[in-house]
Write an enzyme that holds these catalytic residues in place. Structure first.
Site, PDB file in Angstrom:
ATOM      1  N   PHE A   1       0.845  -1.207   0.000  1.00 22.57           N
ATOM      2  CA  PHE A   1       0.000   0.000   0.000  1.00 22.57           C
ATOM      3  C   PHE A   1       0.880   1.258   0.000  1.00 22.57           C
ATOM      4  O   PHE A   1       0.885   2.039  -0.958  1.00 22.57           O
ATOM      5  CB  PHE A   1      -0.920  -0.069   1.227  1.00 22.57           C
TER       6      PHE A   1
ATOM      7  N   TYR B   1       5.461  -8.094  15.444  1.00 23.46           N
ATOM      8  CA  TYR B   1       5.522  -6.832  14.711  1.00 23.46           C
ATOM      9  C   TYR B   1       6.124  -5.737  15.600  1.00 23.46           C
ATOM     10  O   TYR B   1       7.088  -5.078  15.219  1.00 23.46           O
ATOM     11  CB  TYR B   1       4.115  -6.446  14.262  1.00 23.46           C
TER      12      TYR B   1
ATOM     13  N   TYR C   1      23.880   1.006  13.775  1.00 22.64           N
ATOM     14  CA  TYR C   1      24.677   1.215  12.553  1.00 22.64           C
ATOM     15  C   TYR C   1      25.012   2.694  12.381  1.00 22.64           C
ATOM     16  O   TYR C   1      26.076   3.042  11.876  1.00 22.64           O
ATOM     17  CB  TYR C   1      23.930   0.690  11.320  1.00 22.64           C
TER      18      TYR C   1
END
Ligand code: UDP
Length: 324
Positions: free
Chosen positions: A24, A161, A175
Site C-alpha cells: 500500500f 511486529y 549502525y
C-alpha cells in the site's frame, strides 16, 4: 498524486531501492519517487503486497521490479548494486497480516534490516526505515511523543511486529552510531487510502466494504478504542521530507493527530456511503491498543510537515476508490 513539496525540495535523479514496492505505502511511494525523476528498483515478495498495486508501472523506463523474499537474504541483483537512497518498507503491516506470518515478520524486520543497513554502509546510501506507532504498544501516555518508550507486551499477539520494529529501530541507531550509516526512522501511524488491501482486516477498508454491501459493520469491542487516521498522500509527503532532512537520525512520528473512536468512524463511514448497514459488535482481538494518537510537534519543527487532508475528504476519496 499531488506531491505538494516545497520549492526548495532537492531535485534528485538518483538510483533508489524501495523494498515493499507492491504494498500500500510502497506503491504510492514508488509513484512519488518516479514523479520526482528517480530511478527506482522496487522489491517485493508479493506476500502481502499485490502486483495490481504496481501494474500501472509496468514498462516504465525508470522502474525495475524484482520479486524476492528479503527474509531469505538479499538477492544478488540487489546485494551487488549501488544506490544512493534505500527505502525499507517491506513487512506485513496489518494485525491479520503479521499474525499469519509471525516468523517472516521478524525476519524481514530484523535480518533484512541488518542486511540493508550493511548495503547502505557499502554504497554510502542514506537509508529510510519504516517503523510504527506499534513501538508504543498499548500506550499509557497521550498523545505519543517520540520520547515515550512505550508499553509493549513482548510475548503478545502483536509482539512479532512490535518487537520486530523496535529491533529495526535499535539496529538503525547502532549502525548509525558505530558505522556512521546515514539513517532515517519514521514511526508510521494508521494510514488509509486507495490500494489498502481489501482483505487484510483493516478498520477503514472493512467498514467501507461492509457499508457499500449493506452488510453489518463489525465494530470490535465497544468501539471506544481510538485511532488517528492519516490519508496516504499526507503520509508520503512526510516520508519524502524526512528522507531529505539533514541529520534526522532519531525516530519521527508521521501521522494525523485527529483522534476518532472506532464506533464514531463506523457511523461516519456508514453515513458517507449512505448505507443501511447495522453496526454489530464482535470480540476485541488480544492486545488491541485502547488509544493511539501521535504528537507531531517534532515533524512540524523538523520538517515543516503536518497533514493537510481532513478525514472527510480522505474518506470520500477512499470510498470512491472502493466503489470502483
Ligand atoms: N477494528 C474494528 N473492526 C474491524 C477491523 C478493525 O473494530 O472490522 C478495530 C480494531 O479492533 C482496532 C482498530 O479498529 O481497534 C484498528 O484496527 P486495524 O486492524 O485497522 O489496525 P491497528 O491500528 O489495530 O493496527
Amino acid at each position: 498524486m499531488k506531491l505538494d513539496l516545497p520549492s526548495t525540495y532537492p531535485n534528485r535523479s538518483g538510483r533508489v531501492l524501495l523494498t515493499g514496492a507492491a504494498g500500500f505505502l510502497g506503491s504510492h511511494l514508488a509513484d512519488a519517487l518516479l514523479e520526482l525523476g528517480q530511478h527506482v528498483t522496487g522489491v517485493d515478495s508479493l506476500t502481502t503486497g499485490s502486483r495490481g498495486n504496481i501494474a500501472h508501472l509496468e514498462g516504465h523506463e525508470r522502474f525495475t521490479f524484482v520479486q524476492a523474499d528479503l527474509a531469505a537474504g538479499l538477492p544478488p541483483a540487489i546485494a551487488h548494486a549501488s544506490f544512493d537512497r534505500i527505502w525499507h518498507l517491506a513487512s506485513p503491516a496489518s494485525p491479520i497480516g503479521y499474525v499469519r506470518r509471525q516468523v517472516l515478520t521478524l525476519k524481514v524486520n530484523a535480518l533484512a534490516t541488518m542486511e540493508l543497513l550493511e548495503l547502505a554502509g557499502r554504497c554510502a546510501a542514506r537509508i529510510f526505515l519504516a517503523s510504527t506507532s506499534e513501538c508504543y504498544g498499548d500506550p499509557l501516555e497521550h498523545p505519543q511523543k517520540e520520547t515515550y518508550w512505550g508499553h509493549v507486551n513482548p510475548v503478545g499477539m502483536r509482539s512479532m511486529y512490535d518487537e520486530g520494529k523496535r529491533f529495526l529501530e535499535a539496529a538503525a541507531m547502532a549502525y548509525h552510531r558505530e558505522q556512521n550509516v546515514d539513517t532515517r526512522i519514521v514511526r508510521i501511524f494508521n494510514t488509509y487510502g486507495p490500494r489498502l488491501a481489501a482483505n487484510d482486516g483493516r478498520v477503514v477498508t472493512n467498514f467501507i466494504q461492509q457499508a457499500l454491501a449493506n452488510q453489518p459493520i463489525t465494530v470490535q469491542g465497544d468501539g471506544s478504542q481510538t485511532r488517528s487516521l492519516c490519508y496516504v498522500d499526507d503520509e508520503i509527503r512526510g516520508f519524502l521530507l524526512l528522507m531529505e532532512s539533514p541529520d534526522a537520525h532519531m525516530p519521527v512520528n508521521i501521522g494525523n493527530p485527529q483522534e476518532v473512536s472506532v464506533l464514531e468512524l463506523a457511523r461516519e463511514i456508514r453515513d458517507m456511503v449512505g448505507s443501511t448497514s447495522p453496526i454489530v459488535h464482535t470480540a476485541l482481538p488480544p492486545d488491541d491498543p485502547k488509544r493511539r494518537c501521535p504528537d507531531i510537534s517534532l515533524a512540524r519543527k523538523l520538517l515543516g510537515w503536518e497533514p493537510k487532508i481532513p478525514r472527510q475528504e480522505g474518506l470520500r476519496r477512499t470510498i470512491a476508490f472502493y466503489r470502483r
